[in-house]
Design a protein around this motif. Structure first.
Motif, PDB file in Angstrom:
ATOM      1  N   ILE A  35       0.831  -1.205   0.000  1.00  0.00           N
ATOM      2  CA  ILE A  35       0.000   0.000   0.000  1.00  0.00           C
ATOM      3  C   ILE A  35       0.867   1.256   0.000  1.00  0.00           C
ATOM      4  CG2 ILE A  35      -1.662   1.336   1.370  1.00  0.00           C
ATOM      5  CD1 ILE A  35      -2.884  -1.438   2.183  1.00  0.00           C
ATOM      6  N   ILE A  36       1.952   1.261   0.762  1.00  0.00           N
ATOM      7  CA  ILE A  36       2.872   2.412   0.763  1.00  0.00           C
ATOM      8  C   ILE A  36       3.500   2.595  -0.621  1.00  0.00           C
ATOM      9  CG2 ILE A  36       5.116   3.230   1.644  1.00  0.00           C
ATOM     10  CD1 ILE A  36       2.874   3.743   3.596  1.00  0.00           C
ATOM     11  N   ALA A  37       3.930   1.495  -1.235  1.00  0.00           N
ATOM     12  CA  ALA A  37       4.572   1.575  -2.548  1.00  0.00           C
ATOM     13  C   ALA A  37       3.601   2.060  -3.630  1.00  0.00           C
ATOM     14  CB  ALA A  37       5.148   0.217  -2.939  1.00  0.00           C
ATOM     15  N   GLU A  38       2.355   1.619  -3.550  1.00  0.00           N
ATOM     16  CA  GLU A  38       1.369   1.985  -4.573  1.00  0.00           C
ATOM     17  C   GLU A  38       0.678   3.304  -4.275  1.00  0.00           C
ATOM     18  OE1 GLU A  38       0.981   0.373  -7.434  1.00  0.00           O
ATOM     19  OE2 GLU A  38       2.483  -1.109  -6.824  1.00  0.00           O
ATOM     20  N   GLY A  39       0.658   3.710  -3.026  1.00  0.00           N
ATOM     21  CA  GLY A  39       0.051   4.983  -2.656  1.00  0.00           C
ATOM     22  C   GLY A  39      -1.453   4.968  -2.535  1.00  0.00           C
ATOM     23  N   GLU A  40      -2.054   3.802  -2.682  1.00  0.00           N
ATOM     24  CA  GLU A  40      -3.502   3.700  -2.554  1.00  0.00           C
ATOM     25  C   GLU A  40      -3.879   2.255  -2.266  1.00  0.00           C
ATOM     26  OE1 GLU A  40      -5.562   4.446  -6.239  1.00  0.00           O
ATOM     27  OE2 GLU A  40      -4.120   3.301  -7.389  1.00  0.00           O
ATOM     28  N   PHE A  41      -5.160   2.047  -1.986  1.00  0.00           N
ATOM     29  CA  PHE A  41      -5.669   0.696  -1.780  1.00  0.00           C
ATOM     30  C   PHE A  41      -6.921   0.522  -2.616  1.00  0.00           C
ATOM     31  CE2 PHE A  41      -8.229  -2.514   0.405  1.00  0.00           C
ATOM     32  CZ  PHE A  41      -7.316  -3.552   0.400  1.00  0.00           C
ATOM     33  N   ASN A  42      -6.926  -0.516  -3.446  1.00  0.00           N
ATOM     34  CA  ASN A  42      -8.094  -0.855  -4.255  1.00  0.00           C
ATOM     35  C   ASN A  42      -8.087  -2.362  -4.502  1.00  0.00           C
ATOM     36  OD1 ASN A  42      -6.343  -1.370  -6.506  1.00  0.00           O
ATOM     37  ND2 ASN A  42      -6.319   0.829  -6.941  1.00  0.00           N
ATOM     38  N   VAL A  43      -9.015  -2.841  -5.297  1.00  0.00           N
ATOM     39  CA  VAL A  43      -9.137  -4.284  -5.536  1.00  0.00           C
ATOM     40  C   VAL A  43      -7.887  -4.820  -6.228  1.00  0.00           C
ATOM     41  CG1 VAL A  43     -10.475  -6.062  -6.742  1.00  0.00           C
ATOM     42  CG2 VAL A  43     -11.652  -4.189  -5.608  1.00  0.00           C
ATOM     43  N   GLY A  44      -7.305  -4.056  -7.145  1.00  0.00           N
ATOM     44  CA  GLY A  44      -6.080  -4.491  -7.824  1.00  0.00           C
ATOM     45  C   GLY A  44      -4.921  -4.652  -6.842  1.00  0.00           C
ATOM     46  N   ILE A  45      -4.802  -3.737  -5.912  1.00  0.00           N
ATOM     47  CA  ILE A  45      -3.755  -3.815  -4.887  1.00  0.00           C
ATOM     48  C   ILE A  45      -4.011  -5.014  -3.979  1.00  0.00           C
ATOM     49  CG2 ILE A  45      -2.677  -2.613  -2.941  1.00  0.00           C
ATOM     50  CD1 ILE A  45      -2.170  -1.301  -5.695  1.00  0.00           C
ATOM     51  N   LEU A  46      -5.264  -5.231  -3.605  1.00  0.00           N
ATOM     52  CA  LEU A  46      -5.611  -6.383  -2.779  1.00  0.00           C
ATOM     53  C   LEU A  46      -5.217  -7.680  -3.483  1.00  0.00           C
ATOM     54  CD1 LEU A  46      -6.937  -7.651  -0.287  1.00  0.00           C
ATOM     55  CD2 LEU A  46      -9.134  -7.519  -1.509  1.00  0.00           C
ATOM     56  N   MET A  47      -5.481  -7.777  -4.778  1.00  0.00           N
ATOM     57  CA  MET A  47      -5.115  -8.977  -5.534  1.00  0.00           C
ATOM     58  C   MET A  47      -3.595  -9.159  -5.584  1.00  0.00           C
ATOM     59  SD  MET A  47      -7.963 -10.264  -5.981  1.00  0.00           S
ATOM     60  CE  MET A  47      -7.498 -11.685  -6.907  1.00  0.00           C
ATOM     61  N   GLU A  48      -2.863  -8.056  -5.715  1.00  0.00           N
ATOM     62  CA  GLU A  48      -1.397  -8.110  -5.698  1.00  0.00           C
ATOM     63  C   GLU A  48      -0.892  -8.624  -4.350  1.00  0.00           C
ATOM     64  OE1 GLU A  48       2.277  -4.970  -6.101  1.00  0.00           O
ATOM     65  OE2 GLU A  48       0.446  -4.529  -7.211  1.00  0.00           O
ATOM     66  N   ILE A  49      -1.488  -8.126  -3.286  1.00  0.00           N
ATOM     67  CA  ILE A  49      -1.113  -8.568  -1.936  1.00  0.00           C
ATOM     68  C   ILE A  49      -1.390 -10.058  -1.778  1.00  0.00           C
ATOM     69  CG2 ILE A  49      -1.722  -8.380   0.518  1.00  0.00           C
ATOM     70  CD1 ILE A  49      -2.231  -5.350  -0.043  1.00  0.00           C
ATOM     71  N   LEU A  50      -2.567 -10.509  -2.209  1.00  0.00           N
ATOM     72  CA  LEU A  50      -2.936 -11.923  -2.075  1.00  0.00           C
ATOM     73  C   LEU A  50      -2.032 -12.839  -2.893  1.00  0.00           C
ATOM     74  CD1 LEU A  50      -6.840 -11.666  -2.044  1.00  0.00           C
ATOM     75  CD2 LEU A  50      -5.296 -12.089  -0.107  1.00  0.00           C
ATOM     76  N   LYS A  51      -1.485 -12.340  -3.995  1.00  0.00           N
ATOM     77  CA  LYS A  51      -0.569 -13.149  -4.815  1.00  0.00           C
ATOM     78  C   LYS A  51       0.775 -13.372  -4.120  1.00  0.00           C
ATOM     79  CE  LYS A  51      -2.278 -11.601  -9.278  1.00  0.00           C
ATOM     80  NZ  LYS A  51      -1.950 -10.800 -10.465  1.00  0.00           N
ATOM     81  N   VAL A  52       1.291 -12.334  -3.479  1.00  0.00           N
ATOM     82  CA  VAL A  52       2.620 -12.461  -2.874  1.00  0.00           C
ATOM     83  C   VAL A  52       2.602 -13.006  -1.449  1.00  0.00           C
ATOM     84  CG1 VAL A  52       3.644 -10.677  -4.341  1.00  0.00           C
ATOM     85  CG2 VAL A  52       2.768 -10.050  -2.096  1.00  0.00           C
TER      86      VAL A  52
END
Length: 176
Positions: A35-52
């Motif tokens: 979230i810090i690296a992307e600067g926001e939180f959305n469904v795409g970021i959530l999916m990225e988090i769940l992948k790693v």
């Protein structure tokens, strides 16, 4: 002999204890870092988090007990005495483990998330101090207490199921 209810008593409980700590730390720090690296939180970021998350979790579950946990235990033994309090030993253990794990995982997490490049080293210098402080606070105040609470509840449950030993009371005969 007083058994410590806040810590694991055997390897199976140790695995549970470590899994609780690692899972909460990985979930918290991976989410925070992305979230810090992307600067926001959305469904795409959530999916990225769940992948790693699973990849990072496996790495943590391997390197903490095999490398940094052992180093932390050796340092705790060196810097504390057997008479030191439980809290002193736990705080040293947290400090030494977080020091090593945050240094390694700041580096490894950047590689997992962004691939290997020369920027990994400059990112590490910039991100590690922040990660160290955040994880140290989270581990000390939230994550470790949750894991110790789980151990207390597990031990209370086990102790409730154990057969109760009854001491035979023999009345003393008074000579009058």
């Amino acid at each position: 002999m007083h058994l410590e209810k806040r810590l694991p008593r055997n390897g199976k409980e140790g695995l549970l204890y470590g899994t609780i700590i690692s899972t909460l730390t990985v979930l918290f720090m991976t989410s925070f870092s992305v979230i810090i690296a992307e600067g926001e939180f959305n469904v795409g970021i959530l999916m990225e988090i769940l992948k790693v998350l699973p990849i990072i979790w496996i790495i943590v579950m391997i390197i903490e007990p095999t490398i940094f946990g052992r180093i932390a235990e050796a340092l705790v033994a060196k810097f504390t005495k057997p008479t030191d309090s439980f809290n002193a030993k736990i705080l040293f253990r947290i400090l030494f483990t977080v020091l090593g794990m945050s240094a390694a995982m700041t580096f490894i997490g950047d590689i997992v998330g962004n691939g290997f490049s020369t920027e990994v080293f400059s990112n590490w210098i910039q991100n590690w101090p922040r990660n160290f402080v955040i994880v140290l606070i989270a581990e000390s105040l939230i994550i470790q207490p949750i894991a110790r609470f789980a151990m207390v509840k597990l031990h209370e449950s086990q102790d409730g199921k154990a057969p109760v030993e009854v001491e035979e009371v023999v009345p003393e005969v008074q000579n009058n």
